[in-house]
Design a protein around this motif. Structure first.
Motif, PDB file in Angstrom:
ATOM      1  N   SER A 219       6.219  12.697  12.608  1.00  0.00           N
ATOM      2  CA  SER A 219       4.809  12.411  12.411  1.00  0.00           C
ATOM      3  C   SER A 219       4.304  11.359  13.391  1.00  0.00           C
ATOM      4  O   SER A 219       5.049  10.507  13.840  1.00  0.00           O
ATOM      5  CB  SER A 219       4.606  11.899  10.981  1.00  0.00           C
ATOM      6  OG  SER A 219       3.289  11.470  10.787  1.00  0.00           O
ATOM      7  N   SER A 220       3.007  11.414  13.644  1.00  0.00           N
ATOM      8  CA  SER A 220       2.375  10.364  14.431  1.00  0.00           C
ATOM      9  C   SER A 220       1.771   9.302  13.519  1.00  0.00           C
ATOM     10  O   SER A 220       1.203   8.330  13.985  1.00  0.00           O
ATOM     11  CB  SER A 220       1.298  10.959  15.338  1.00  0.00           C
ATOM     12  OG  SER A 220       0.312  11.591  14.541  1.00  0.00           O
ATOM     13  N   THR A 221       1.895   9.492  12.202  1.00  0.00           N
ATOM     14  CA  THR A 221       1.423   8.511  11.229  1.00  0.00           C
ATOM     15  C   THR A 221       2.479   7.424  11.073  1.00  0.00           C
ATOM     16  O   THR A 221       3.654   7.718  10.891  1.00  0.00           O
ATOM     17  CB  THR A 221       1.189   9.193   9.861  1.00  0.00           C
ATOM     18  OG1 THR A 221       0.259  10.249  10.027  1.00  0.00           O
ATOM     19  CG2 THR A 221       0.671   8.200   8.835  1.00  0.00           C
ATOM     20  N   PRO A 222       2.067   6.156  11.128  1.00  0.00           N
ATOM     21  CA  PRO A 222       3.062   5.084  10.973  1.00  0.00           C
ATOM     22  C   PRO A 222       3.703   5.123   9.583  1.00  0.00           C
ATOM     23  O   PRO A 222       3.056   5.449   8.592  1.00  0.00           O
ATOM     24  CB  PRO A 222       2.276   3.806  11.170  1.00  0.00           C
ATOM     25  CG  PRO A 222       0.857   4.179  11.339  1.00  0.00           C
ATOM     26  CD  PRO A 222       0.728   5.648  11.349  1.00  0.00           C
TER      27      PRO A 222
ATOM     28  N   ASN B  79       3.580 -16.918  15.294  1.00  0.00           N
ATOM     29  CA  ASN B  79       4.730 -16.125  14.835  1.00  0.00           C
ATOM     30  C   ASN B  79       5.044 -16.300  13.354  1.00  0.00           C
ATOM     31  O   ASN B  79       6.143 -15.968  12.905  1.00  0.00           O
ATOM     32  CB  ASN B  79       5.976 -16.427  15.667  1.00  0.00           C
ATOM     33  CG  ASN B  79       5.763 -16.074  17.115  1.00  0.00           C
ATOM     34  OD1 ASN B  79       5.339 -14.970  17.424  1.00  0.00           O
ATOM     35  ND2 ASN B  79       6.020 -17.016  18.004  1.00  0.00           N
ATOM     36  N   ALA B  80       4.104 -16.810  12.570  1.00  0.00           N
ATOM     37  CA  ALA B  80       4.327 -16.994  11.132  1.00  0.00           C
ATOM     38  C   ALA B  80       4.526 -15.638  10.454  1.00  0.00           C
ATOM     39  O   ALA B  80       4.039 -14.608  10.928  1.00  0.00           O
ATOM     40  CB  ALA B  80       3.136 -17.699  10.505  1.00  0.00           C
ATOM     41  N   LEU B  81       5.265 -15.653   9.341  1.00  0.00           N
ATOM     42  CA  LEU B  81       5.413 -14.429   8.561  1.00  0.00           C
ATOM     43  C   LEU B  81       4.056 -14.035   8.005  1.00  0.00           C
ATOM     44  O   LEU B  81       3.260 -14.893   7.618  1.00  0.00           O
ATOM     45  CB  LEU B  81       6.416 -14.629   7.428  1.00  0.00           C
ATOM     46  CG  LEU B  81       7.847 -14.892   7.860  1.00  0.00           C
ATOM     47  CD1 LEU B  81       8.751 -15.040   6.639  1.00  0.00           C
ATOM     48  CD2 LEU B  81       8.366 -13.785   8.765  1.00  0.00           C
ATOM     49  N   GLY B  82       3.803 -12.744   7.958  1.00  0.00           N
ATOM     50  CA  GLY B  82       2.509 -12.236   7.497  1.00  0.00           C
ATOM     51  C   GLY B  82       2.688 -11.214   6.401  1.00  0.00           C
ATOM     52  O   GLY B  82       3.278 -11.500   5.361  1.00  0.00           O
ATOM     53  N   THR B  83       2.234  -9.987   6.668  1.00  0.00           N
ATOM     54  CA  THR B  83       2.313  -8.926   5.657  1.00  0.00           C
ATOM     55  C   THR B  83       3.109  -7.738   6.188  1.00  0.00           C
ATOM     56  O   THR B  83       3.200  -7.513   7.395  1.00  0.00           O
ATOM     57  CB  THR B  83       0.911  -8.426   5.244  1.00  0.00           C
ATOM     58  OG1 THR B  83       0.231  -7.952   6.408  1.00  0.00           O
ATOM     59  CG2 THR B  83       0.098  -9.519   4.583  1.00  0.00           C
TER      60      THR B  83
ATOM     61  N   SER C 152       5.095   8.453   1.094  1.00  0.00           N
ATOM     62  CA  SER C 152       5.272   9.828   1.571  1.00  0.00           C
ATOM     63  C   SER C 152       4.165  10.729   1.037  1.00  0.00           C
ATOM     64  O   SER C 152       3.837  11.736   1.634  1.00  0.00           O
ATOM     65  CB  SER C 152       6.644  10.362   1.168  1.00  0.00           C
ATOM     66  OG  SER C 152       6.819  10.237  -0.228  1.00  0.00           O
ATOM     67  N   ASN C 153       3.569  10.366  -0.086  1.00  0.00           N
ATOM     68  CA  ASN C 153       2.443  11.098  -0.647  1.00  0.00           C
ATOM     69  C   ASN C 153       1.184  10.660   0.101  1.00  0.00           C
ATOM     70  O   ASN C 153       0.706   9.544  -0.078  1.00  0.00           O
ATOM     71  CB  ASN C 153       2.329  10.790  -2.145  1.00  0.00           C
ATOM     72  CG  ASN C 153       1.157  11.491  -2.782  1.00  0.00           C
ATOM     73  OD1 ASN C 153       0.308  12.053  -2.097  1.00  0.00           O
ATOM     74  ND2 ASN C 153       1.091  11.427  -4.091  1.00  0.00           N
ATOM     75  N   ALA C 154       0.650  11.524   0.929  1.00  0.00           N
ATOM     76  CA  ALA C 154      -0.470  11.172   1.814  1.00  0.00           C
ATOM     77  C   ALA C 154      -1.713  10.726   1.056  1.00  0.00           C
ATOM     78  O   ALA C 154      -2.559  10.039   1.606  1.00  0.00           O
ATOM     79  CB  ALA C 154      -0.807  12.344   2.725  1.00  0.00           C
ATOM     80  N   SER C 155      -1.859  11.107  -0.209  1.00  0.00           N
ATOM     81  CA  SER C 155      -3.047  10.726  -0.963  1.00  0.00           C
ATOM     82  C   SER C 155      -2.947   9.313  -1.538  1.00  0.00           C
ATOM     83  O   SER C 155      -3.920   8.778  -2.038  1.00  0.00           O
ATOM     84  CB  SER C 155      -3.299  11.731  -2.097  1.00  0.00           C
ATOM     85  OG  SER C 155      -2.233  11.693  -3.017  1.00  0.00           O
ATOM     86  N   SER C 156      -1.773   8.707  -1.470  1.00  0.00           N
ATOM     87  CA  SER C 156      -1.597   7.346  -1.984  1.00  0.00           C
ATOM     88  C   SER C 156      -1.975   6.319  -0.933  1.00  0.00           C
ATOM     89  O   SER C 156      -1.869   6.561   0.263  1.00  0.00           O
ATOM     90  CB  SER C 156      -0.138   7.120  -2.388  1.00  0.00           C
ATOM     91  OG  SER C 156       0.228   7.991  -3.420  1.00  0.00           O
ATOM     92  N   ASN C 157      -2.406   5.152  -1.411  1.00  0.00           N
ATOM     93  CA  ASN C 157      -2.750   4.058  -0.511  1.00  0.00           C
ATOM     94  C   ASN C 157      -1.482   3.360  -0.038  1.00  0.00           C
ATOM     95  O   ASN C 157      -0.480   3.328  -0.754  1.00  0.00           O
ATOM     96  CB  ASN C 157      -3.644   3.049  -1.228  1.00  0.00           C
ATOM     97  CG  ASN C 157      -5.018   3.616  -1.502  1.00  0.00           C
ATOM     98  OD1 ASN C 157      -5.526   4.419  -0.734  1.00  0.00           O
ATOM     99  ND2 ASN C 157      -5.613   3.202  -2.602  1.00  0.00           N
ATOM    100  N   PRO C 158      -1.536   2.757   1.142  1.00  0.00           N
ATOM    101  CA  PRO C 158      -0.372   1.994   1.619  1.00  0.00           C
ATOM    102  C   PRO C 158      -0.027   0.862   0.649  1.00  0.00           C
ATOM    103  O   PRO C 158      -0.893   0.316  -0.024  1.00  0.00           O
ATOM    104  CB  PRO C 158      -0.840   1.432   2.962  1.00  0.00           C
ATOM    105  CG  PRO C 158      -1.964   2.314   3.389  1.00  0.00           C
ATOM    106  CD  PRO C 158      -2.618   2.779   2.120  1.00  0.00           C
TER     107      PRO C 158
END
Length: 181
Positions: free
Chosen positions: A52-55, A65-69, A75-81
């Motif tokens: 896939s080209s989707t991340p 360089n602090a830690l972030g998110t 895998s379910n495309a309808s779900s939010n990240p």
């Protein structure tokens, strides 16, 4: 198709700012790309170039360089990240920096807990195992065969479904080590 052998992914650059991780048998290619960099943050995406080209995952480090998110695309495309702070995602129970045997734990999407430990085996910078069973999952370090001077990310075949999570957590622990956070 299972072959009964680990994935041996050569880290083409060894750089935290972007690289291709290519299996020597061409079964898997993971790519880490820097998608934004300025004084306020640096963002990286992890892709599976074969499917896939989707991340699959995103790492967003803060200023200096602090830690972030960290975010994972389900895998379910309808779900939010799924997004959370890196400090929440990665428990640095072994301490950083300068601790020669540093440990960092994370929970996988399979509900299991995993840990990265530094310098467990000669030639391996980092080794990942299941916290509950002690089973070896992955490692990162020098090629033990000596066939390449590049770093090798080895992933047990049974855990390929967690490849982006394991690579993302590895990139975070390497980032912590490199920037002495």
């Amino acid at each position: 198709m299972k072959l009964g052998m680990p994935f041996y992914l050569i880290d083409r650059t060894g750089s935290l700012t972007g690289s291709d991780y290519v299996d020597i048998y061409q079964r898997l290619t993971l790519t880490v790309r820097c998608t934004a960099r300025d004084a306020s943050h640096a963002a990286y995406m992890i892709y599976n170039d074969r499917t896939s080209s989707t991340p699959l995952a995103a790492l967003d480090f803060g200023p200096k360089n602090a830690l972030g998110t960290i975010s994972f695309v389900p895998s379910n495309a309808s779900s939010n990240p799924i997004a959370m702070s890196m400090k929440t995602y990665l428990d640095r129970s072994g301490g950083f920096p300068g601790n020669n045997k540093s440990t960092a734990r994370f929970s996988g999407s399979d509900g299991q807990e995993y840990k990265w430990k530094q310098h467990v085996e000669e030639g391996q910078d980092w080794t990942c195992s299941n916290v509950n069973t002690g089973r070896y999952i992955a490692s990162y370090g020098s090629d033990p065969s000596g066939q390449t001077s590049q770093q090798l990310f080895t992933l047990e075949e049974d855990f390929v479904h967690l490849a982006s999570e394991i690579l993302a957590s590895l990139l975070i622990v390497r980032h912590i080590e490199a920037h002495r956070l």
